[in-house]
Every structure is written in C-alpha cells, then in structure tokens.
Design a protein around this motif. Structure first.
Motif, PDB file in Angstrom:
ATOM      1  N   PRO A 313       0.815  -1.220   0.000  1.00  6.94           N
ATOM      2  CA  PRO A 313       0.000   0.000   0.000  1.00  6.94           C
ATOM      3  C   PRO A 313       0.847   1.267   0.000  1.00  6.94           C
ATOM      4  O   PRO A 313       1.938   1.299   0.561  1.00  6.94           O
ATOM      5  CB  PRO A 313      -0.812  -0.131   1.294  1.00  6.94           C
ATOM      6  N   ARG A 314       0.332   2.286  -0.654  1.00  8.10           N
ATOM      7  CA  ARG A 314       0.913   3.630  -0.602  1.00  8.10           C
ATOM      8  C   ARG A 314       0.003   4.504   0.262  1.00  8.10           C
ATOM      9  O   ARG A 314      -0.951   4.006   0.870  1.00  8.10           O
ATOM     10  CB  ARG A 314       1.046   4.228  -2.011  1.00  8.10           C
ATOM     11  N   PRO A 329      -3.663   3.724  -3.124  1.00  7.22           N
ATOM     12  CA  PRO A 329      -2.772   3.392  -4.244  1.00  7.22           C
ATOM     13  C   PRO A 329      -1.807   2.289  -3.813  1.00  7.22           C
ATOM     14  O   PRO A 329      -1.494   2.158  -2.622  1.00  7.22           O
ATOM     15  CB  PRO A 329      -2.033   4.708  -4.509  1.00  7.22           C
ATOM     16  N   ARG A 330      -1.319   1.491  -4.774  1.00  6.02           N
ATOM     17  CA  ARG A 330      -0.422   0.382  -4.437  1.00  6.02           C
ATOM     18  C   ARG A 330       0.755   0.311  -5.391  1.00  6.02           C
ATOM     19  O   ARG A 330       0.728   0.869  -6.482  1.00  6.02           O
ATOM     20  CB  ARG A 330      -1.196  -0.941  -4.478  1.00  6.02           C
ATOM     21  N   GLU A 331       1.783  -0.369  -4.960  1.00  6.81           N
ATOM     22  CA  GLU A 331       2.887  -0.756  -5.830  1.00  6.81           C
ATOM     23  C   GLU A 331       3.052  -2.263  -5.701  1.00  6.81           C
ATOM     24  O   GLU A 331       2.491  -2.889  -4.786  1.00  6.81           O
ATOM     25  CB  GLU A 331       4.177  -0.048  -5.450  1.00  6.81           C
ATOM     26  N   GLY A 382       0.987   1.126 -13.727  1.00  5.01           N
ATOM     27  CA  GLY A 382       0.019   0.106 -14.096  1.00  5.01           C
ATOM     28  C   GLY A 382      -0.578  -0.660 -12.939  1.00  5.01           C
ATOM     29  O   GLY A 382      -1.422  -1.534 -13.151  1.00  5.01           O
ATOM     30  N   VAL A 383      -0.146  -0.362 -11.691  1.00  6.48           N
ATOM     31  CA  VAL A 383      -0.693  -1.068 -10.529  1.00  6.48           C
ATOM     32  C   VAL A 383      -1.952  -0.342 -10.069  1.00  6.48           C
ATOM     33  O   VAL A 383      -1.900   0.833  -9.701  1.00  6.48           O
ATOM     34  CB  VAL A 383       0.328  -1.122  -9.376  1.00  6.48           C
ATOM     35  N   VAL A 399       2.013 -10.772 -13.073  1.00  8.26           N
ATOM     36  CA  VAL A 399       2.346 -10.972 -14.486  1.00  8.26           C
ATOM     37  C   VAL A 399       1.872  -9.809 -15.345  1.00  8.26           C
ATOM     38  O   VAL A 399       2.273  -9.693 -16.505  1.00  8.26           O
ATOM     39  CB  VAL A 399       1.733 -12.294 -15.007  1.00  8.26           C
ATOM     40  N   ASP A 400       1.060  -8.926 -14.769  1.00 11.01           N
ATOM     41  CA  ASP A 400       0.532  -7.804 -15.545  1.00 11.01           C
ATOM     42  C   ASP A 400       1.462  -6.588 -15.545  1.00 11.01           C
ATOM     43  O   ASP A 400       1.176  -5.611 -16.237  1.00 11.01           O
ATOM     44  CB  ASP A 400      -0.833  -7.371 -14.982  1.00 11.01           C
ATOM     45  N   TYR A 401       2.576  -6.637 -14.804  1.00 13.37           N
ATOM     46  CA  TYR A 401       3.392  -5.445 -14.613  1.00 13.37           C
ATOM     47  C   TYR A 401       4.722  -5.535 -15.349  1.00 13.37           C
ATOM     48  O   TYR A 401       5.309  -6.618 -15.497  1.00 13.37           O
ATOM     49  CB  TYR A 401       3.652  -5.202 -13.121  1.00 13.37           C
ATOM     50  N   ASP A 402       5.203  -4.367 -15.785  1.00 15.80           N
ATOM     51  CA  ASP A 402       6.482  -4.249 -16.484  1.00 15.80           C
ATOM     52  C   ASP A 402       7.539  -3.772 -15.486  1.00 15.80           C
ATOM     53  O   ASP A 402       7.500  -2.635 -15.019  1.00 15.80           O
ATOM     54  CB  ASP A 402       6.357  -3.256 -17.635  1.00 15.80           C
TER      55      ASP A 402
END
Length: 702
Positions: A313-314, A329-331, A382-383, A399-402
């Motif tokens: 969490p952010r 928001p998250r990372e 993208g998160v 798997v969705d993140y670069d």
C-alpha cells in the motif's frame, strides 16, 4: 510438501518400533493424563535456567527472569511466539517477529544461548521444536554481547530424552484451520547409549482478512550419543517451511485509531505470496570434568531464505472529495531474502570455596558471523489502486506489470561479533554477590552500499547483590550494561564518524519468592534504563562539503515496574498473572532532530500499561480441566502519530480426558472484539488483532 510428509511418515514408522523395543518395560507409562497433582511451580514455574550462563535457580539471578514452560505452551495451544506475549510482563507486540521490550523495539533471538535466528524480518518464530522460552529482562551485554537494552529472549529447543515418549496431535477449527503433528523420543539401543528424537508439524490457517493466512511445516530431529558417564554429544537438525498467500500489512487508521475499512479488508491480491525456507543445524558437547567443573562446546548454523511477491500500500487518498480517505494506491514488490550465519560458543562452570565463601565461576566466549542479502524491485506503473469501502480483488497480478522501469534495492550486510566473558557468583550465608565483565569486538560492512564499515570493541559490566531473609525469598539489586554497534551508513568520516556504539545501562531492584511451601510465587521489579549515544544530525555543526554532520547526542530513558504471580490456589487450581507499567521517552536530543522510530518524544507500539492472566481448574472426578485467560493493553501510539485504542480480550479452553487421548477445545477472543495490536506507519496502517477463533485438538500420547 508431499515429499516432506512422506519422509516423515517413513521416519516415524521406522523409528517408533525400534525405540519402543529399546526402552525398558517399566518405562512404558506416558503422560497422557491431563491432571496435574503438583504445585504451580511444577506446572508453570521453572526452578532451573541457563539464561544466566550456567545452570541457576531463578531466585539466584539478580535480574528479572520469566520462563514459559512447555506445560503452559501446551495448555494455551500456542503455535508461535505471538501467542505467549500475554504471559510476559514488559513485552508487547510490535511488527511480525519484533517486540517492544521494556519500551524498546527489538528483534533477533537466541536459541540455546546462541545467536542464529532462522526467523528474521517478516517471519514469526514457531514453537513446535521449542521446550521452553526464557526471558531475561534488561541489558545483557556482559553475558551475550551486542544486544538491545530491553532484554533477551532465549528459545530452549527440544532434545532427545532418555525415556521413551511419543505423541500424535490433530487440530481442526474455523478460518479453514487444520493440521497435525507427531513426535517421538527415547533410546535407540538397549543400553541407551544413543537416544533420538524426531518430529513433524503441519498446519494451515487463514485469518479474518481476505487473501491472508499461513501454511507451516516443521521437520525436527536430534540424536544424542552418551560417550561416557559424564560426556554427551547432541546433534540437531530442523527445517522450517512457511507459505503465506501474501505478506500481511495493516489497515489504515484515523488519528483516533479507528480502522478506515472493515477488518476483512486487505491490500493483497489472491496471487500474492510469501515463501519462507529455513534450515538450522546445531551440535553441543557437554562434559563434566568433576563435581566442581563442567563445560560445553556448541555450534549453530542457519540459513533463512524468503521470496515475496505482493502488493504494497501507498498513502491513502480521498478521491470523492468528501474529506474521508477511500482509496489506497499500491505498488508491486518482488523481494528475495537470503540470510545465513554461524555461531561457535564455549562455556565453563567451576565451583569452589574460599573460607566461608562459595564461588561459582562462569567463563567462556562466543563467535558469530552473519550475512544478510536482499534483492528487491518494485513497480508502480500500471498497478491499480484499491477501494477501502468496496474492494474488488482478482483483477490484477504480478504478471501484468512491467519491471523494466521499476526501482531496485540491494543489501549485502556482513556482521561479525565475538567476545569473552567471566563472572563470579559468591554465596555468603544469606547474601549472594555477582560480578562479571565481558570484552566484545565487532565489525560490520555493507559492500552493496559502497562498503561503509563499522568496527570496534566494547567492555560491558554486570554487578548484583541478593539478600535472602528466608531460604526461598530473594531481595535483589543490580546494575547491567549492553551496547549496539552504530549503523555502518552513519560511520563515514564525511558525516563526522566513526562513532562509539549506542550504550545502555540499567539499575534494577526487586524481590522474588516462593511462599507457603511454593504455593505462592510473586515477583516485583523496578527498573530504569538509559540508552545514550544515538547518532543524530547536529544543527550546531555546519555542513562540510554540503554534507550534514552528525553527533551521538540522542538519549532515551525507560523506567517502569513489573509484577508477576504464580499461585497454587488449591490442589487442582492454578493461576498466573502479570502486570507491567513502562514509561519510555526521549530525554536528550538535538533541537529539531528526531530519533529513529520515535513520535515526538515518545515511541510507537509501546503501551504504558499491560496485564495478563491465565487460570486453570481441574476436576479429577470427570477427568477434565477448565481454563480462562485474558490480556489488557493500554492505548499506544502508531508510527504515524495516531493514538491506537487500548484493548482487552479473553480466551478459554476445556480439556477432557477420553481414556485413549485428551481433547482440548479452545476459544480465542471470546467476544470477537475488533482491535489493533500494533501499527506500522500511516500508509501501512495497524495490525488487526485475531478474530474469534475456535479449534479442537486431539492429543494421543503413546
């Protein structure tokens, strides 16, 4: 996991008949009865401990000592160390394996008096392979070297026994809880020259929060060779495996400590995970030279590896403009931990007399080296954020993140500790005098951060006196010291370093006793700890080449009182209770500067008051026992500055003998109270206390 289970079943099926045949017929009796006919000192009270470097009666140690016995661990159905905090005066939960100990945050534990903790960072110590847990309160630098000022936690592991014993346990409960364990110990050959122990534990349990829980496996074994009548060698091997759906953080709270989301909320996705693998190998040689002289030589090696991939969490935000945070928001983080270490320790005890004085000399030394590695990368692009009120899970995963544009972190710290100590305990009639000194050397480095280093040495002292107005009553006073090396990042000459270690000293007075023939066992301790030499940016010194200069000017003072009681109210009714008051605050600091982990002049996760109790009543006529306990923790600060509310929770159990087995039904948090145990910072919120849980455990002793 299947391979591990198959290995244990094969091991148990092979060892059980061999051990059963090796032991004598008269040793067939087990400990299946739940009834306890001894006094409280035999149930929950230890009369011997090695936490003071050598076997000692706790009444002969001039510092506060508490020991959680295997009987109390069993009766409370404890699975990890967090289940025991309510029993210890002066200890409360902080974060994961860390605790607040007499007002100071600390992590790192000892096992059989040695460094080498296989549970670091986010892991929590398991109790399956542990016989008892010992707590020595206050600085222990003279006995164990570099350490936090609050005290020491020592886990005493289970060893092979000379008499045959075996047990099987199965457990089932709410929150998808199920598991089992098996243990066997005893002689392997008919002469008892070799004795062994083997055990395995598995448990799966979820929590009240979504996408959270744990799956734990412990495999534990040991072998003792009785080389001679006064010599034995014990080798042990333990493997830990823990899988969590994700790395649980907290839930955001407001300034008054109220959760900003339902306690089922979590920042984790179903695909998040954390996987821990830890292995420990340990060996110890014990030799009795004579009735007056004995020594031991031990070594311990461990490796802890953990792989985590989870949403972090952010800072929460207000997206609808109504003044109430509603979105987090998250990372996404991918982290690999690899920690390994080795300890070698030697201790000698000698007893002799000089006139009316009886001396007990303890002397020895230890050497420890550890490497801590971390490779971490995080990505924010993208998160998706997550709603606090109407969270929707399963829409994203790693798997969705670069990660090509992610930010990375690498740590590779090396720690080296070694020291020598000597202590004399002098018995003189009603008086016991204790004095000891230790010399330590240390060096730390972090090659991944440009190789900043810190090294040095430190001398630590410990003195104490005990007066016994009665044989089993001790009035004591003591002075003790400890130290902690500075962080290597703060030792550079560019910031004014190197600096001496952070030093702590304690003055403690107290009383311990066993009254009414051991039926009543009260203790009281009053203490004052001063921790000084904390490095801070010094506003009185001008920057050099644009770099702020630092000085060791920070000081913290902690003072308090602790009371414990173990009572044998009747032959069938026992009680333990404890209370602690602590006041820890900053007493010296650079103007405008802050000490790490502080909030203003105070510290987070450090309650002023805490108390706990546990009582057990058995009814022999129906072969049953009833137990009830509770815990109170007063309000405390979060690292964000929020004021977390105090809480009181209760639990209870019923144990019934079935002839062939014992059945325990236990309820935790009987009234299903929603509460926070401790907190992170503002963005990661507060830890949710355990919801009401109910489980049944069937115990079969062979």
């Amino acid at each position: 996991m299947t391979r591990s289970h198959a290995l244990f079943i094969l091991m148990l099926s092979t060892a059980l008949p061999q051990m059963a045949l090796a032991q004598a017929p008269e040793a067939q009796s087990g400990d299946a009865d739940i009834l306890v006919t001894g006094r409280a000192e035999k149930l929950y009270r230890a009369t011997d401990t090695e936490i003071g470097r050598g076997s000692s009666d706790p009444l002969d140690i001039p510092q506060s000592v508490q020991v959680i016995t295997s009987e109390l661990i069993r009766d409370q159905g404890a699975r990890d160390i967090t289940d025991l905090y309510r029993n210890i005066a002066g200890i409360s939960a902080s974060q994961y394996a860390t605790v607040t100990y007499r007002g100071f945050r600390q992590d790192g534990n000892f096992y059989d008096g040695m460094r080498g903790d296989p549970f670091q960072g986010f892991a929590v110590p398991s109790l399956f392979s542990i016989d008892r847990v010992e707590f020595l309160k206050g600085p222990v630098g003279m006995l164990y070297g570099a350490s936090a000022p609050g005290g020491m936690i020592n886990y005493v592991t289970k060893k092979p026994q000379d008499e045959f014993a075996a047990s099987l346990r199965g457990i089932v409960g709410n929150y998808d809880r199920y598991g089992g364990s098996g243990e066997i110990t005893g002689p392997i050959d008919k002469d008892g020259v070799l004795t062994g122990r083997a055990g395995a534990f598995y448990e799966h349990v979820a929590t009240v929060q979504r996408n959270s829980g744990s799956e734990s496996l412990v495999l534990d074994g040991g072998l003792t060779a009785h080389i001679g009548p006064d010599t034995k060698l014990t080798a042990q091997l333990t493997h830990y495996r823990q899988t969590l759906p994700g790395r649980q953080r907290g839930i955001p709270i407001d300034d008054d400590g109220n959760f900003l989301a339902d306690r089922k909320w979590t920042h984790l996705e179903p695909t998040d995970f954390s996987k821990l693998n830890g292995t420990v190998a340990q060996a110890r040689l014990d030799h009795k030279v004579s009735d007056a002289v004995s020594f031991n030589l031990a070594a311990r090696w461990f490796r802890y590896r953990e792989h985590q991939e989870y949403h972090e969490p952010r800072a929460y935000t207000d997206t609808n403009g109504d003044g109430t945070p509603d979105t987090v928001p998250r990372e996404y983080r991918s982290q690999h931990y690899d920690v390994s270490g080795v300890t070698i320790a030697a201790n000698m005890t000698a007893r002799f007399e000089t006139g009316p004085l009886r001396h007990t000399i303890a002397a020895g030394g230890d050497w420890y080296r550890q490497r801590y590695q971390l490779d971490s990368i995080s990505v924010r692009s993208g998160v998706p954020a997550l709603s606090l009120r109407n969270p929707v899970y399963g829409l994203t995963s790693g798997v969705d993140y670069d990660f090509s544009n992610g930010s990375g972190e690498t740590l590779d710290t090396r720690s080296h500790r070694y020291g020598l100590y000597a202590q004399d305990q002098i018995d003189w009639g009603r008086f016991i005098l204790v004095g000891g000194v230790r010399q330590d050397w240390f060096d730390d480095a972090d090659p991944a951060a440009g190789d900043p280093k810190t090294s040095g040495s430190r001398t630590s002292w410990r003195t104490g006196a005990i007066y016994k107005p009665m044989q089993r009553v001790s009035l004591y006073a003591s002075y003790s010291q400890s130290f902690e090396p500075q962080d290597p990042s703060r030792q550079s000459a560019s910031v004014g370093g190197p600096f001496a270690p952070v030093a702590s000293r304690q003055v403690e007075i107290g009383a311990k006793g066993e009254l009414l023939g051991g039926k009543l066992q009260p203790t009281i301790a009053l203490y004052r700890i001063v921790r000084r030499g904390i490095v801070q940016v010094d506003p009185d010194l001008p920057p050099i080449n644009g770099v702020d200069q630092m000085s060791p000017i920070g000081e913290v003072t902690s003072k308090g009182i602790e009371l414990t009681l173990a009572a044998d109210i009747t032959r069938n009714w026992v009680l333990t209770a404890n209370y602690a008051y602590n006041d820890a605050r900053i007493t010296d600091s650079a103007p405008g500067a802050a000490i790490d982990n502080s909030v203003g002049g105070r510290f987070p996760n450090a309650p002023d008051h805490q108390a706990g109790f546990w009582t057990r009543y058995q009814i022999p006529a129906i072969d049953a026992a009833f137990a009830f306990g509770g815990q109170y923790v007063s309000g405390q600060l979060a690292r964000s500055g929020a004021h977390m509310k105090g809480f009181t929770v209760f639990d209870g159990s019923v144990t019934k003998g079935l002839g062939f087995a014992d059945l325990m039904i236990r309820i935790e948090n009987i009234f299903d109270k929603t509460y926070a145990t401790s907190a992170f910072d503002a963005r990661r919120g507060a830890f949710v206390g355990r919801a009401r849980t109910v489980f049944a455990e069937l115990r079969v002793n062979l």
